[in-house]
Design a protein around this motif. Structure first.
Motif, short mmCIF file in Angstrom:
data_model
loop_
_atom_site.label_atom_id
_atom_site.label_comp_id
_atom_site.label_asym_id
_atom_site.label_seq_id
_atom_site.Cartn_x
_atom_site.Cartn_y
_atom_site.Cartn_z
N VAL A 99 0.84 -1.21 0.00
CA VAL A 99 0.00 0.00 0.00
C VAL A 99 0.87 1.25 0.00
N ARG A 100 1.94 1.23 0.77
CA ARG A 100 2.85 2.38 0.85
C ARG A 100 3.47 2.67 -0.52
N GLN A 101 3.88 1.63 -1.23
CA GLN A 101 4.48 1.81 -2.54
C GLN A 101 3.47 2.35 -3.55
N LEU A 102 2.25 1.83 -3.51
CA LEU A 102 1.21 2.33 -4.41
C LEU A 102 0.89 3.80 -4.13
N ALA A 103 0.83 4.16 -2.85
CA ALA A 103 0.56 5.55 -2.49
C ALA A 103 1.67 6.46 -3.01
N LYS A 104 2.90 5.99 -2.90
CA LYS A 104 4.03 6.77 -3.38
C LYS A 104 3.94 6.97 -4.90
N GLU A 105 3.57 5.92 -5.60
CA GLU A 105 3.44 6.01 -7.06
C GLU A 105 2.31 6.96 -7.46
N LYS A 106 1.20 6.92 -6.73
CA LYS A 106 0.08 7.82 -7.04
C LYS A 106 0.47 9.27 -6.81
N LYS A 107 1.20 9.50 -5.72
CA LYS A 107 1.64 10.85 -5.42
C LYS A 107 2.58 11.37 -6.49
N ALA A 108 3.48 10.50 -6.94
CA ALA A 108 4.42 10.88 -8.00
C ALA A 108 3.70 11.17 -9.30
N ALA A 109 2.54 10.51 -9.50
CA ALA A 109 1.76 10.72 -10.72
C ALA A 109 0.91 11.99 -10.66
N GLY A 110 0.88 12.65 -9.50
CA GLY A 110 0.18 13.93 -9.40
C GLY A 110 -1.06 13.93 -8.55
N PHE A 111 -1.36 12.84 -7.85
CA PHE A 111 -2.54 12.82 -6.99
C PHE A 111 -2.26 13.57 -5.68
N VAL A 112 -3.17 14.49 -5.35
CA VAL A 112 -3.15 15.13 -4.05
C VAL A 112 -4.57 15.08 -3.50
N LYS A 113 -4.74 15.31 -2.23
CA LYS A 113 -6.07 15.19 -1.64
C LYS A 113 -6.40 16.37 -0.74
N PRO A 114 -6.94 17.43 -1.32
CA PRO A 114 -7.45 18.50 -0.47
C PRO A 114 -8.77 18.07 0.14
N GLU A 115 -9.17 18.70 1.22
CA GLU A 115 -10.44 18.37 1.87
C GLU A 115 -11.36 19.58 1.83
#
Length: 416
Positions: free
Chosen positions: A380-396
């Motif tokens: 899960v940690r690796q997938l999250a890192k890949e998503k972040k590198a791809a440009g995903f951010v999460k504002p609330e």
């Protein structure tokens, strides 16, 4: 008239289900189970449990089976009840209990809307007992309260309604523990208005382990209790239904009527006895490992709104529905880090030693390995890192006073 000799017929009947690599296959299966987070029903007997089971008595349980009778007596004493009945499954135990309590229709059973009796027993209350089910959504989104029961129980003599005769609780339910003072209050109220109480205690062992509360105290408020040996305790088959001598005598009759009378059950009873002695003490480790799994997910960025209480990681997600946000229970939600269940399952399956995942639910059991938890979190940690590198951010953002998750990828907003 056929002239085939008997030896030819005997040759046709022969069957050997054991392969030449039988022992290796079993070892591989036990290794796989250690990395399976789908359920605690997938636990398998150990070689030690098998060895103990072969020493059991050889009676016929429809008549009398000594090892099975010893198990029934022990569980009855453990729970403070007069008698016990060994049955093939938790569903059989619950449905036999309801049928034994319910005498003359029309009647209804009140339970939590998420309960096994309501959702996962194929409509058994209606089929076996002709009972309506009052499925109540807890007002606190955690467990049924006395007020929930009072607000939904049917006590009227109005002929349009099916009067409530049984209040059925489940503890744990999806891994959560009902506070014992609430259980006592519900039971006292139910009995004060002439109702029976039943506990689906398939995982009551977890409550005892987590709260250090004796089984008798947990079961005292109920007229009948079902306890499972094949989930958290890791036995291959069986549950035990306990209650008064009169109740169990009638339940034994219904067990036979439902086709649940069994013959040489000694080996199954011995497996359950082994589980009580050797597997129950492992539950504190299971709970600690579950909390470590939850903490790891939280550290990675998953939003956890309901803490792990026993053997299941439970997260909640806010779902937009009819212009209002309502809590929809799921078990864990990786969308807060831009990851899907399928992605985690596929990546876990592709590991050198595969992880077996069932979507939104994570269940830790007595055969879950520490390495499996470490590998899951690393995935899960690796997938999250890949998503972040791809440009995903999460504002609330706020929607009707509640948090709504929004994802941004390369400037495009995607509401979840």
């Amino acid at each position: 008239m056929s002239t085939t000799n008997f030896s030819a017929i005997a040759d046709q009947v022969k069957l050997d289900i054991l392969s030449k690599t039988h022992a290796l296959e079993n070892a591989a299966k036990r290794k796989e189970i250690a990395r399976n987070f789908v359920s605690d029903t997938i636990t398998v007997p150990t070689e030690e449990m098998y060895a103990y089971a072969t020493l059991a008595t050889l009676g016929d349980d429809v008549y009398f089976e000594p090892s099975t009778a010893a198990l029934e007596s022990h569980v009855a004493q453990l729970t403070g009840k007069e008698a016990g009945l060994f049955v093939p499954s938790g569903t059989a135990s619950n449905q036999i209990a309801l049928r034994t309590h319910l005498k003359q229709p029309p009647y209804s059973v009140l339970c939590d809307h998420r309960s096994h009796i309501h959702k996962y027993e194929a409509g058994g209350a209606a089929f076996h007992s002709g009972a309506a089910v009052i499925a109540v959504v807890p007002s606190n989104n955690h467990h049924l309260t006395l007020q929930d029961v009072k607000d939904n129980v049917i006590l009227t003599g109005n002929i349009h309604f099916a009067p409530t005769e049984v209040v059925a609780l489940e503890n744990t339910l999806n891994g959560t523990i009902i506070p014992q003072d609430e259980i006592v209050a519900i039971s006292e109220y139910a009995h004060s208005v002439g109702l029976k109480t039943h506990l689906d205690g398939a995982r009551i062992w977890h409550v005892a382990a987590e709260t250090s509360t004796p089984l008798k105290e947990l079961c005292d408020p109920f007229d009948s209790v079902s306890l499972c040996f094949s989930k958290g305790l890791g036995a291959p088959v069986g549950s035990c239904l306990v209650g008064t001598k009169e109740f169990i005598a009638k339940a034994r009759w219904f067990r036979k009527l439902f086709g649940g009378g069994m013959r040489q059950t000694g080996i199954l009873a011995a497996s359950a006895a082994y589980a009580l002695s050797h597997n129950f003490p492992q539950l504190p480790r299971v709970h600690a490992l579950t909390k470590r799994l939850e903490a790891g997910l939280e550290e990675i960025g998953a939003k956890i709104l309901s803490r792990a209480e026993t053997c299941m990681v439970r997260l909640f997600r806010l779902a937009l529905c009819d212009a209002s946000l309502n809590a929809r229970q799921i078990f864990y939600d990786p969308s807060t880090i831009g990851v899907t269940y399928d992605e985690i399952a596929e990546r876990g399956e592709a590991l050198p030693e595969s992880l077996v995942l069932g979507g939104s639910r994570l269940v830790v059991h007595i055969q879950t390995s520490d390495a499996a938890v470490d590998d899951f979190l690393a995935t899960v940690r690796q997938l999250a890192k890949e998503k972040k590198a791809a440009g995903f951010v999460k504002p609330e953002g706020q929607v009707n006073g509640a948090v709504k998750d929004v994802y941004v990828r390369r400037g495009k907003k995607l509401a979840q």
